[in-house]
Write a protein that holds these residues in place. Structure first.
Motif, PDB file in Angstrom:
ATOM      1  N   GLY A 125       0.844  -1.239  -0.021  1.00  0.00           N
ATOM      2  CA  GLY A 125       0.056   0.068   0.118  1.00  0.00           C
ATOM      3  C   GLY A 125       0.949   1.275  -0.013  1.00  0.00           C
ATOM      4  N   TYR A 127       0.104   6.057  -0.323  1.00  0.00           N
ATOM      5  CA  TYR A 127      -0.616   7.059  -0.621  1.00  0.00           C
ATOM      6  C   TYR A 127      -2.129   6.865  -0.735  1.00  0.00           C
ATOM      7  N   TYR A 160      -3.855  -4.388   7.320  1.00  0.00           N
ATOM      8  CA  TYR A 160      -2.971  -3.544   7.354  1.00  0.00           C
ATOM      9  C   TYR A 160      -1.508  -4.304   6.961  1.00  0.00           C
ATOM     10  N   LYS A 224      12.311  10.550  -1.288  1.00  0.00           N
ATOM     11  CA  LYS A 224      12.166  10.202   0.153  1.00  0.00           C
ATOM     12  C   LYS A 224      12.885   8.784   0.422  1.00  0.00           C
ATOM     13  N   PHE A 238       9.529  -1.149   9.494  1.00  0.00           N
ATOM     14  CA  PHE A 238       8.330  -1.649  10.420  1.00  0.00           C
ATOM     15  C   PHE A 238       7.343  -1.308   9.941  1.00  0.00           C
ATOM     16  N   ASN A 240       3.763   0.734  10.703  1.00  0.00           N
ATOM     17  CA  ASN A 240       3.227   1.922  11.530  1.00  0.00           C
ATOM     18  C   ASN A 240       2.342   1.520  12.731  1.00  0.00           C
ATOM     19  N   PRO A 259       2.189  13.412  14.742  1.00  0.00           N
ATOM     20  CA  PRO A 259       1.516  13.070  13.685  1.00  0.00           C
ATOM     21  C   PRO A 259       0.826  11.745  13.937  1.00  0.00           C
ATOM     22  N   GLU A 277      12.557   8.694  14.821  1.00  0.00           N
ATOM     23  CA  GLU A 277      13.339  10.063  14.656  1.00  0.00           C
ATOM     24  C   GLU A 277      13.315  10.709  15.962  1.00  0.00           C
ATOM     25  N   ALA A 296      13.318   7.756   8.544  1.00  0.00           N
ATOM     26  CA  ALA A 296      13.851   6.934   9.582  1.00  0.00           C
ATOM     27  C   ALA A 296      13.053   5.398   9.547  1.00  0.00           C
ATOM     28  N   LEU A 297      12.118   5.251   8.930  1.00  0.00           N
ATOM     29  CA  LEU A 297      11.534   3.960   8.773  1.00  0.00           C
ATOM     30  C   LEU A 297      12.411   3.034   7.921  1.00  0.00           C
TER      31      LEU A 297
END
Ligand code: EPU
Length: 339
Positions: A125, A127, A160, A224, A238, A240, A259, A277, A296-297
């Motif tokens: 997945g 956006y 997910y 990114k 990882f 989320n 966030p 982070e 950082a992920l």
């Protein structure tokens, strides 16, 4: 189909880890797959694009690289088409094929590394779109019996970054093909998530098509995420974490800007990259491995890292996030062997 011995998996995993497969074969058809299974070499490990696996040691048994190809429209409706795609097709090449044919639904998933056969396993997945939104069914070959079976949407139990193929059916199947439902024009565009609309605006695009969205996503991802051809990595290392609202409330007391996204069940999802982070890991290097400077992920291999080194860094990061925030991160990447 030829079975080779003692093959380096360096070119076959995007972390750039130099481990060996005791036996290795590329399979281009169901017949190839069955022939390789009939050798009786066990265990069998299925490799797609190698973009979501961390090898911490040499792989015993038989490694099969899925090279089953083919993209075919199998049903045509007024507003949509069903397309059947070989499990060994490269994901992004399939996305580009769909965009060129003006079939919508995949554009937000542009540039995700890996193969079509791996895409349902972790329900890829990005956006605001997930694989499950365009998925119809898949065909998979059972690695023990050699029999083909069809899995429909419900049977896959998507979640997910999750499906039945990461749980009770883990390691048991080779996904030979996947059927997708793609929309014909007029398209339903999804540009509300993240930086997509900002990126389109800055390119002066006011009436985007699916090709514009695909290009914008490629632009954002390239800015990114590290190029896997240059810096070894597996994208997000990882998931989320999804937590109770109370955990977030506590974090908000110290970090009012933290966030987060609300989930339908009242729980919340907190970006793991942000948590990592805040623990000071972003851009940090530990031996040959480290945490990517722009996201950082993403854990990276700066060259010559071993899977064990990456695993140890991941473990230290998990511990520091637990200590600071009381949240336990779960790996998105698959470890081999499991623990
Ligand atoms: N953030 C930080 N610091 C960081 C990274 C992120 O503060 O170092 C913050 C960002 O500022 C933003 C939030 O975290 O507020 C989310 O960041 P971002 O939009 O970059 O996305 P993500 O949640 O880190 C997820 C997926 C990605 C996917 C993007 C875009 C997971 C585990 N990862 O990342 O998927 O591309 O959203 O949809 O869900 C992948 O699975 O390999 C992958 C790259």
């Amino acid at each position: 189909m030829k079975i080779l011995q003692n093959v380096s998996l360096l070119p076959y995993n995007t972390f750039g880890l130099d481990v060996k497969a005791e036996n290795f074969a590329e399979v281009s058809s169901v017949a190839d797959l069955r022939a390789s299974l009939s050798t009786g070499i066990q265990p069998v490990f299925l490799l797609g694009g190698g973009s979501n696996v961390l090898f911490t040691q040499d792989v015993q048994g038989l490694v099969l690289k899925n090279k089953l190809r083919g993209i075919q429209v199998i049903r045509e409706f007024k507003n949509k088409v069903w397309v059947e795609v070989g499990g060994g097709e490269v994901w992004h090449e399939f996305v580009l094929w769909a965009v060129a044919k003006d079939y919508g639904g995949l554009e937000n998933l542009s540039l995700i590394p890996g193969t079509v056969g791996a895409s349902p396993i972790q329900n890829i997945g990005a956006y605001g779109v997930e694989l499950k939104d365009v998925f119809v069914r898949l065909k998979a070959l059972n690695l023990t019996t050699g029999k083909l079976r069809s899995f429909n949407h419900t049977a896959c139990q998507f979640g997910y970054r999750d499906s039945i193929f990461k749980r009770q059916e883990k390691g048991k199947w080779c996904i030979t093909s996947v059927v997708f439902s793609l929309r014909k024009s007029p398209h339903r565009l999804n540009i509300s998530y993240g930086d997509i609309s900002k990126t389109l605006e800055s390119s002066g695009i006011t009436k985007p098509g699916i090709d514009d969205i695909s290009r914008a996503v490629v632009q954002i991802r390239t800015s990114k995420l590290p190029d896997q051809a240059k810096i070894g990595n597996c994208g997000s290392f990882f998931k989320n974490p999804e937590t109770e609202r109370a955990v977030l409330d506590q974090i908000l007391e110290t970090y009012p800007q933290a966030p987060h996204y609300r989930l339908p069940d009242g729980r919340v999802k907190i970006p793991a990259g942000w948590l990592i982070e805040q623990c000071g890991w972003k851009g940090k290097r530990v031996g040959n491995t480290g945490c990517y400077e722009r996201q950082a992920l993403v854990l990276v291999n700066h060259g010559g890292a071993t899977g064990e080194e990456v695993k140890n860094l991941a473990k230290t990061i998990v511990e520091s996030v637990v200590e600071k925030f009381g949240v336990r991160l779960e790996a998105e990447v698959n470890f081999w062997p499991l623990n």
